[in-house]
Design an enzyme around this catalytic site. Structure first.
Site, PDB file in Angstrom:
ATOM      1  N   SER A  53       0.804  -1.220   0.000  1.00  0.00           N
ATOM      2  CA  SER A  53       0.000   0.000   0.000  1.00  0.00           C
ATOM      3  C   SER A  53       0.845   1.282   0.000  1.00  0.00           C
ATOM      4  O   SER A  53       1.594   1.519  -0.927  1.00  0.00           O
ATOM      5  CB  SER A  53      -0.921  -0.072   1.214  1.00  0.00           C
ATOM      6  OG  SER A  53      -1.813   0.985   1.230  1.00  0.00           O
ATOM      7  N   GLU A  55     -12.390   5.794   6.588  1.00  0.00           N
ATOM      8  CA  GLU A  55     -11.380   6.202   7.555  1.00  0.00           C
ATOM      9  C   GLU A  55     -10.944   7.605   7.128  1.00  0.00           C
ATOM     10  O   GLU A  55     -11.009   7.940   5.943  1.00  0.00           O
ATOM     11  CB  GLU A  55     -10.181   5.245   7.520  1.00  0.00           C
ATOM     12  CG  GLU A  55     -10.542   3.861   8.044  1.00  0.00           C
ATOM     13  CD  GLU A  55      -9.317   2.967   8.198  1.00  0.00           C
ATOM     14  OE1 GLU A  55      -9.141   2.433   9.288  1.00  0.00           O
ATOM     15  OE2 GLU A  55      -8.560   2.808   7.227  1.00  0.00           O
ATOM     16  N   ASN A 106      -8.222   8.723   6.599  1.00  0.00           N
ATOM     17  CA  ASN A 106      -7.145   8.691   5.606  1.00  0.00           C
ATOM     18  C   ASN A 106      -7.624   8.433   4.178  1.00  0.00           C
ATOM     19  O   ASN A 106      -6.826   8.342   3.259  1.00  0.00           O
ATOM     20  CB  ASN A 106      -6.080   7.671   6.009  1.00  0.00           C
ATOM     21  CG  ASN A 106      -6.632   6.253   6.086  1.00  0.00           C
ATOM     22  OD1 ASN A 106      -7.605   5.921   5.415  1.00  0.00           O
ATOM     23  ND2 ASN A 106      -6.014   5.422   6.897  1.00  0.00           N
ATOM     24  N   THR A 161      -0.033  -1.713  12.199  1.00  0.00           N
ATOM     25  CA  THR A 161       0.819  -1.927  11.025  1.00  0.00           C
ATOM     26  C   THR A 161       2.270  -1.484  11.241  1.00  0.00           C
ATOM     27  O   THR A 161       3.113  -1.749  10.406  1.00  0.00           O
ATOM     28  CB  THR A 161       0.278  -1.160   9.798  1.00  0.00           C
ATOM     29  OG1 THR A 161       0.273   0.231  10.110  1.00  0.00           O
ATOM     30  CG2 THR A 161      -1.129  -1.594   9.437  1.00  0.00           C
TER      31      THR A 161
HETATM   32  P1  NG1 Z   1      -2.557   1.545  12.127  1.00  0.00           P
HETATM   33  O1  NG1 Z   1      -1.104   1.426  11.806  1.00  0.00           O
HETATM   34  O2  NG1 Z   1      -3.139   0.387  12.895  1.00  0.00           O
HETATM   35  O3  NG1 Z   1      -2.885   2.874  12.753  1.00  0.00           O
HETATM   36  C1  NG1 Z   1      -3.084   2.263   9.589  1.00  0.00           C
HETATM   37  C2  NG1 Z   1      -4.135   3.321   9.441  1.00  0.00           C
HETATM   38  C3  NG1 Z   1      -5.494   2.650   9.332  1.00  0.00           C
HETATM   39  C4  NG1 Z   1      -5.532   1.613   8.233  1.00  0.00           C
HETATM   40  C5  NG1 Z   1      -4.337   0.668   8.359  1.00  0.00           C
HETATM   41  C6  NG1 Z   1      -4.229  -0.320   7.225  1.00  0.00           C
HETATM   42  C7  NG1 Z   1      -4.270   5.548  10.519  1.00  0.00           C
HETATM   43  C8  NG1 Z   1      -4.238   6.302  11.773  1.00  0.00           C
HETATM   44  N1  NG1 Z   1      -4.155   4.203  10.624  1.00  0.00           N
HETATM   45  O4  NG1 Z   1      -3.369   1.513  10.748  1.00  0.00           O
HETATM   46  O5  NG1 Z   1      -6.472   3.623   9.157  1.00  0.00           O
HETATM   47  O6  NG1 Z   1      -5.606   2.212   6.975  1.00  0.00           O
HETATM   48  O7  NG1 Z   1      -3.103   1.397   8.474  1.00  0.00           O
HETATM   49  O8  NG1 Z   1      -3.531   0.157   6.132  1.00  0.00           O
HETATM   50  O9  NG1 Z   1      -4.393   6.126   9.433  1.00  0.00           O
HETATM   51 ZN    ZN Z   2      -3.651   1.050   0.142  1.00  0.00          ZN
END
Ligand code: NG1
Ligand code: ZN
Length: 524
Positions: free
Chosen positions: A64, A372, A374, A496
């Protein structure tokens, strides 16, 4: 089992890795240590397919928005949804088998415990994003599939949502080639386009930053070959997907959202709309610069509020009784939640981070909108709604609603599908970017990352908004929150990355910095 034992000799788990973990986005890490994981994930995909009576399972190889040297893999279930949660643990178990012999033992146990009939054929489709490590890692996954004697279909490079879409199509008797993706979405687009009042329709004009990823050639194909003459003017920048070393570098949705600034390659014209995809094109954010040349982000919250407002109106026009709800995570800006509940009088639900949680809750509504902050999200439509609007009514509102159920990817958040949905909606509502943005003003906010010794010590409840461990920390955070106006802050371990995330929000920029710094200090 002999075949697994033999093939596994070429895909041994490196001793340097303590533990692999199938997280919210599958396995994701530096590509150099992913070979054995690809192999075991291939085996698991074949088992999953057999377990489900030979249904098609998807393997997507992508990291990603992560940097070019990373890669990852995740499995996609038959209807295009994320892998069922119990199986995440099986993926982790197989990935951590210390030797080929242990791996065979684990596979045997899984077959026994889940009563998998090995005589059932397994069907798996595989795709990857544009990363340099992709082909070699894909071969490792295929080696696992071949050792399981699975039927394998390799699609080469696709966006993540395209793979989800194709998995769903394979299991529902729909067309099974990449072009079916473009045909499906462009048909819905053209139908809605026609239903929007021709005289007043503003021309569609967009610049897309494709993060130098696989979204670039795919969106170009859709626009050039399938939507010719409908998108009046468009340009894809950061489109160098054949130069994978540039992927996500100073561009893409994550860069724009995190830094709240334009990606490289854009000198923005005031009040003109721009969009950024992430590396595998499952996220999109929009933005523009206002008349004072100030950068304005239209993130996942702005997208979901736009869609909510639009669909409420459309439902009203049909006169149907349909429930509309929005699902967010704790990262949604407080102003967006206020706007949804107070202005639009909508049901808003908050879930833990990770689209699978949001997706699940969104299924409760006839129109379940989830994003989300993002930019990862989609809209789910109930069977009940589809049945009611697919009647042969000639009314525009019915027809529009019907075609939106096709325009919006029902299996997963999809940057391309979300992009064309938003473009049609702002055209229908005749909104300039400034007008879209003016629905509410974001509260100043900051997302910080703190590296701690052990992030698993941070345990939360209340959709991740309240810490229950380490003990006493939440009370201290609450005291800091009280010191600022409209304050909100929460702390959770990332799923992640090896870090703890600290989110803070307050009335002014000064206060948000003060709050964020204070909470980060408490976490350290
Ligand atoms: P984590 O690393 O658990 O915060 C991030 C994004 C999630 C989601 C995942 C999967 C933020 C704060 N967190 O997760 O929204 O997209 O990666 O890719 O943006
Ligand atoms: Zn992606």
């Amino acid at each position: 089992m002999d075949k697994i034992l033999q093939a596994a000799q070429n895909h041994k788990k490196p001793e340097s890795v303590k533990k692999y973990q199938y997280g919210t986005a599958g396995f994701r890490m530096n590509a150099n240590i992913l070979d054995s994981v690809m192999f075991t994930t291939g085996i698991l995909a074949a088992l999953r397919s057999k377990y489900l009576g030979g249904k098609f399972i998807g393997i997507m190889i992508t990291a990603s928005h992560n940097p070019p040297q990373d890669n990852g893999v995740k499995l996609v279930d038959p209807m295009g949804e994320m892998l069922e949660q119990h199986w995440e643990a099986y993926a982790t178990t197989l990935a951590n088998a210390a030797s080929p012999e242990v791996l065979v033992k684990e596979v045997r146990e899984l077959i026994q415990n889940l009563k998998i009939d090995l005589k059932v054929p397994s069907n798996v489709i595989v795709a990857r994003d544009s990363r340099e490590s992709g082909p070699v890692l894909q071969q490792a996954a295929v080696d696992g599939l071949v050792a399981m004697e699975a039927n394998v279909k390799q699609f080469g490079v696709l966006t993540t949502p395209q793979l989800h879409f194709l998995v769903r199509n394979h299991n529902t008797g729909k067309p099974k080639v990449e072009t079916s993706y473009y045909e499906y979405f462009s048909t819905a687009f053209k139908e809605i386009y026609q239903l929007i009042d021709g005289d007043s329709k503003p021309p569609i004009d967009i610049v897309i930053d494709a993060a130098n990823g696989i979204g670039a050639p795919k969106v170009e194909k859709l626009f050039d070959e399938y939507l010719k003459g409908k998108i009046h003017s468009y340009k894809v920048i950061n489109d160098k997907y054949t130069h994978p070393e540039t992927l996500n570098s100073h561009c893409g949705a994550d860069f724009v959202k995190t830094n709240q600034q334009l990606p490289q390659g854009i000198s923005a014209i005031p009040d003109k709309l721009y969009a950024s995809f992430d590396g595998d094109a499952d996220r999109v954010v929009f933005y523009f610069v206002n008349s004072a040349n100030k950068f304005q982000l239209l993130d996942g919250d702005k997208i979901s509020t736009l869609l909510a407002r639009y669909f409420i109106k459309l439902v009203e026009q049909t006169g149907l009784k349909l429930s509309v709800g929005v699902v967010q995570t704790a990262y949604a800006n407080g102003s967006s939640t206020n706007y949804l509940t107070q202005n639009l009088k909508l049901a808003v639900e908050c879930t833990p981070t990770g689209v699978k949680h949001l997706h699940h809750v969104a299924q409760k509504f006839d129109i379940g909108i989830y994003f989300e902050a993002n930019g990862h999200g989609t809209v789910l439509f109930s069977e009940n709604l589809i049945e009611q609007v697919s009647s042969s009514s000639d009314e525009h509102a019915f027809k529009k609603l019907y075609y939106f159920t096709q325009l919006i990817n029902q299996s997963v958040g999809d940057a391309i599908s979300d992009l064309i949905t938003v473009l049609l909606i702002i055209s229908d509502l005749q909104l300039t970017p400034t007008e879209w943005n003016s629905a509410y003003a974001d509260l100043p906010n900051k997302l910080a990352k703190v590296i701690v010794k052990d992030r698993t010590e941070f345990k939360t409840t209340n959709a991740e908004r309240t810490l229950i461990e380490p003990k006493g920390l939440q009370q201290k955070i609450d005291q800091e929150v009280k010191k600022v106006q409209l304050g909100r802050s929460f702390v959770r371990a990332s799923g992640t990355e090896d870090a703890v995330r600290v989110y803070a929000e307050a009335k002014t920029q000064e206060e948000v910095i003060k709050l964020s710094e204070a909470v980060c200090e408490l976490v350290k």
